[in-house]
Design a protein around this motif. Structure first.
Motif, PDB file in Angstrom:
ATOM      1  N   PHE A  24       0.718  -1.270  -0.064  1.00 25.36           N
ATOM      2  CA  PHE A  24      -0.089  -0.054  -0.130  1.00 25.36           C
ATOM      3  C   PHE A  24       0.854   1.198   0.026  1.00 25.36           C
ATOM      4  O   PHE A  24       0.437   2.290  -0.701  1.00 25.36           O
ATOM      5  CB  PHE A  24      -0.891  -0.106   1.140  1.00 25.36           C
ATOM      6  CG  PHE A  24      -2.121  -0.744   1.068  1.00 25.36           C
ATOM      7  CD1 PHE A  24      -3.369  -0.570   0.116  1.00 25.36           C
ATOM      8  CD2 PHE A  24      -2.214  -1.981   1.561  1.00 25.36           C
ATOM      9  CE1 PHE A  24      -4.270  -1.565  -0.079  1.00 25.36           C
ATOM     10  CE2 PHE A  24      -3.340  -3.023   1.412  1.00 25.36           C
ATOM     11  CZ  PHE A  24      -4.316  -2.710   0.758  1.00 25.36           C
ATOM     12  N   ALA A  28       0.565   3.874  -2.948  1.00 22.50           N
ATOM     13  CA  ALA A  28       0.350   5.339  -2.768  1.00 22.50           C
ATOM     14  C   ALA A  28       1.440   6.195  -3.210  1.00 22.50           C
ATOM     15  O   ALA A  28       1.211   7.235  -3.560  1.00 22.50           O
ATOM     16  CB  ALA A  28       0.372   5.503  -1.309  1.00 22.50           C
ATOM     17  N   ASP A  31       1.091   6.461  -6.975  1.00 27.64           N
ATOM     18  CA  ASP A  31      -0.126   7.227  -7.230  1.00 27.64           C
ATOM     19  C   ASP A  31      -0.117   8.673  -7.152  1.00 27.64           C
ATOM     20  O   ASP A  31      -0.413   9.458  -7.987  1.00 27.64           O
ATOM     21  CB  ASP A  31      -1.283   6.514  -6.398  1.00 27.64           C
ATOM     22  CG  ASP A  31      -2.694   6.889  -7.034  1.00 27.64           C
ATOM     23  OD1 ASP A  31      -2.971   6.874  -8.152  1.00 27.64           O
ATOM     24  OD2 ASP A  31      -3.651   7.610  -6.269  1.00 27.64           O
ATOM     25  N   MET A  68      -4.476   8.200  -3.274  1.00 27.78           N
ATOM     26  CA  MET A  68      -3.474   8.188  -2.321  1.00 27.78           C
ATOM     27  C   MET A  68      -3.734   7.901  -0.691  1.00 27.78           C
ATOM     28  O   MET A  68      -3.232   7.058  -0.077  1.00 27.78           O
ATOM     29  CB  MET A  68      -2.536   9.398  -2.378  1.00 27.78           C
ATOM     30  CG  MET A  68      -1.230   9.415  -1.701  1.00 27.78           C
ATOM     31  SD  MET A  68      -0.302  10.981  -1.513  1.00 27.78           S
ATOM     32  CE  MET A  68      -1.305  11.611  -0.067  1.00 27.78           C
ATOM     33  N   ALA A  71      -5.002   4.454   0.274  1.00 28.93           N
ATOM     34  CA  ALA A  71      -4.060   3.310   0.017  1.00 28.93           C
ATOM     35  C   ALA A  71      -2.883   3.540   1.463  1.00 28.93           C
ATOM     36  O   ALA A  71      -2.850   2.535   2.150  1.00 28.93           O
ATOM     37  CB  ALA A  71      -2.892   3.677  -1.126  1.00 28.93           C
ATOM     38  N   ILE A  72      -2.836   4.718   1.921  1.00 28.25           N
ATOM     39  CA  ILE A  72      -1.898   4.925   3.167  1.00 28.25           C
ATOM     40  C   ILE A  72      -2.789   4.454   4.314  1.00 28.25           C
ATOM     41  O   ILE A  72      -2.247   3.853   5.205  1.00 28.25           O
ATOM     42  CB  ILE A  72      -1.454   6.430   3.333  1.00 28.25           C
ATOM     43  CG1 ILE A  72      -0.656   6.757   1.979  1.00 28.25           C
ATOM     44  CG2 ILE A  72      -0.801   6.706   4.562  1.00 28.25           C
ATOM     45  CD1 ILE A  72      -0.090   8.116   1.760  1.00 28.25           C
ATOM     46  N   TRP A 102      -8.052  -1.658  -4.660  1.00 28.21           N
ATOM     47  CA  TRP A 102      -7.411  -0.573  -4.877  1.00 28.21           C
ATOM     48  C   TRP A 102      -7.061  -0.295  -6.242  1.00 28.21           C
ATOM     49  O   TRP A 102      -7.563   0.646  -6.889  1.00 28.21           O
ATOM     50  CB  TRP A 102      -6.480  -0.192  -3.838  1.00 28.21           C
ATOM     51  CG  TRP A 102      -5.779   1.093  -3.914  1.00 28.21           C
ATOM     52  CD1 TRP A 102      -6.012   2.247  -3.129  1.00 28.21           C
ATOM     53  CD2 TRP A 102      -4.808   1.721  -4.994  1.00 28.21           C
ATOM     54  NE1 TRP A 102      -5.467   3.368  -3.652  1.00 28.21           N
ATOM     55  CE2 TRP A 102      -4.627   3.169  -4.633  1.00 28.21           C
ATOM     56  CE3 TRP A 102      -3.882   0.977  -5.991  1.00 28.21           C
ATOM     57  CZ2 TRP A 102      -3.840   3.958  -5.327  1.00 28.21           C
ATOM     58  CZ3 TRP A 102      -3.296   1.838  -6.785  1.00 28.21           C
ATOM     59  CH2 TRP A 102      -2.905   3.378  -6.480  1.00 28.21           C
ATOM     60  N   SER A 121     -13.354   3.318  -4.722  1.00 27.41           N
ATOM     61  CA  SER A 121     -12.458   3.773  -3.659  1.00 27.41           C
ATOM     62  C   SER A 121     -13.452   3.841  -2.361  1.00 27.41           C
ATOM     63  O   SER A 121     -12.996   3.303  -1.218  1.00 27.41           O
ATOM     64  CB  SER A 121     -11.955   5.082  -3.969  1.00 27.41           C
ATOM     65  OG  SER A 121     -11.294   5.817  -2.984  1.00 27.41           O
ATOM     66  N   ALA A 311       2.160  12.034   5.513  1.00 24.81           N
ATOM     67  CA  ALA A 311       2.085  10.719   4.930  1.00 24.81           C
ATOM     68  C   ALA A 311       3.485  10.501   4.839  1.00 24.81           C
ATOM     69  O   ALA A 311       3.593   9.104   5.145  1.00 24.81           O
ATOM     70  CB  ALA A 311       1.220  11.083   3.511  1.00 24.81           C
TER      71      ALA A 311
END
Length: 387
Positions: A24, A28, A31, A68, A71-72, A102, A121, A311
């Motif tokens: 992930f 991320a 992306d 993003m 995913a994070i 995803w 999503s 992030a």
């Protein structure tokens, strides 16, 4: 001490057991780069439409919030929840299925339908919510109920955006919930890592966190966000945002951020959290004196400054913890944090120096790509073990 990405090599046993965050965090980062790269032509004044016909502005906004960020969040929570709740970790199959979901959402968003991609999503966030709820309920962990609530709110904002219903309201709802999650996670990670870093360097530190202040800051921030979502231009909202800025700044001051200046990752966590109360303050100025400042300045303080910086820093800290090299220096990682900070400052100056708007926007977009590119370079050995 080594200062490049190679310091994050890990032993053979770690190579055999992948953590949920690995795929992930990798996707991320990719992306984030793709989303900003698609936005770059507009930043340089070249008019273009997104792959599914949406405007570049909508493109880079939705890539951040609904690509993003989920995913994070998924990588972080799947890795952190077993430790927080004491429940078993998710299976590798579950991780692979979530990664596939995803990828389907992003592929649909890119090549088929903007709305359908956002709907997928939302399905990912809902699945994450159900997984997290199962563990929180099973462990009777009331402390993490607020995370479930904010995931639910974020999922709701995502669904409204997918349906193109009350889009501005949906975006405020989604952004408020994400910043709320950053505040909760940051409130746990930032002081803990600050104390761990100081002690690892042979120093002593005592972080005296006032329970009253913590609750007051949380209540004020929740009220400010609630008012902003439903009444973004009301004077009461502006006053609440000003109070939230002060309470969050006071909260962060307890964490002794000045003790972490020698560690780029820990310092980046403090800087990233600092953008939260800066965003509240800028939003208060916009509402109370709209002729002085546009709302975009406050929004970008949150989206680039708080979300972007936190992030990078939280992903870096989790990767380093699992590589058993919590505070090892890395030139690319430090470069990523510096690039993100300049990226945010450049974007905030766009509205303050309109004559340099095109230059500052293109600089900000380029630095976003550079920041996540350096992050992937710094941590490639942990995210892609075979390299």
């Amino acid at each position: 001490m080594a200062t490049d990405g190679s310091v994050l090599a890990f032993d053979a046993k770690q190579k055999q057991t992948s953590a949920p965050f690995q795929p992930f965090f990798l996707i991320a980062g990719l992306d984030a780069i793709v989303g900003a790269a698609a936005w770059l032509p507009s930043a340089f004044g070249i008019q273009a439409m997104g792959p599914t016909g949406i405007s570049p502005g909508d493109w880079h906004r939705d890539v951040l919030l609904f690509g993003m960020v989920p995913a994070i969040l998924t990588g972080f929570l799947l890795t952190a929840l077993p430790r927080w709740t004491g429940c078993r970790a998710v299976s590798p199959l579950t991780t692979r299925l979530l990664v596939a979901l995803w990828l389907c959402s992003r592929g649909t968003f890119l090549f088929l339908s903007h709305s359908a991609g956002l709907a997928l999503s939302a399905l990912l966030v809902l699945t994450l919510l159900l997984i997290a709820a199962g563990r929180v309920i099973a462990s009777r962990d009331r402390r993490n109920l607020k995370i479930l609530f904010l995931l639910l709110v974020f999922c709701g904002g995502n669904m409204l955006a997918a349906a193109s219903y009350q889009v501005e309201f949906a975006l405020r709802l989604a952004l408020a919930s994400i910043i709320g999650l950053v505040m909760i996670i940051g409130g746990r990670v930032v002081p803990a890592l600050t104390a761990a870093y100081v002690e690892s360097a042979g120093g002593r530190i005592f972080i005296d966190r006032s329970v009253v202040l913590e609750y007051a800051a949380a209540v004020v921030a929740a009220c400010a966000f609630g008012l902003w979502v439903v009444a973004p231009q009301a004077q009461l909202t502006g006053l609440a945002c000003a109070l939230a800025a002060c309470s969050q700044a006071t909260r962060a001051a307890q964490w002794n951020g000045w003790r972490s200046v020698a560690s780029s990752t820990v310092l980046a966590l403090h800087i990233g959290y600092g953008w939260i109360f800066v965003g509240f303050g800028l939003l208060a100025i916009h509402i109370l004196a709209p002729e002085c400042l546009g709302q975009a300045v406050a929004i970008h303080a949150w989206t680039i400054g708080a979300i972007g910086t936190m992030a990078l820093a939280i992903m870096a800290s989790m990767i380093r913890k699992h590589s058993r090299r919590a505070f090892v220096s890395s030139v690319p990682a430090t470069g990523a944090f510096v690039a993100m900070t300049i990226c945010c400052l450049s974007r905030l100056l766009v509205d303050m120096l309109p004559s340099y708007g095109a230059l500052l926007t293109s600089l900000s977009s380029t630095l976003w790509v550079v920041a996540f590119g350096l992050f992937l370079v710094a941590f490639r050995r942990m995210l892609i073990p075979q390299i």
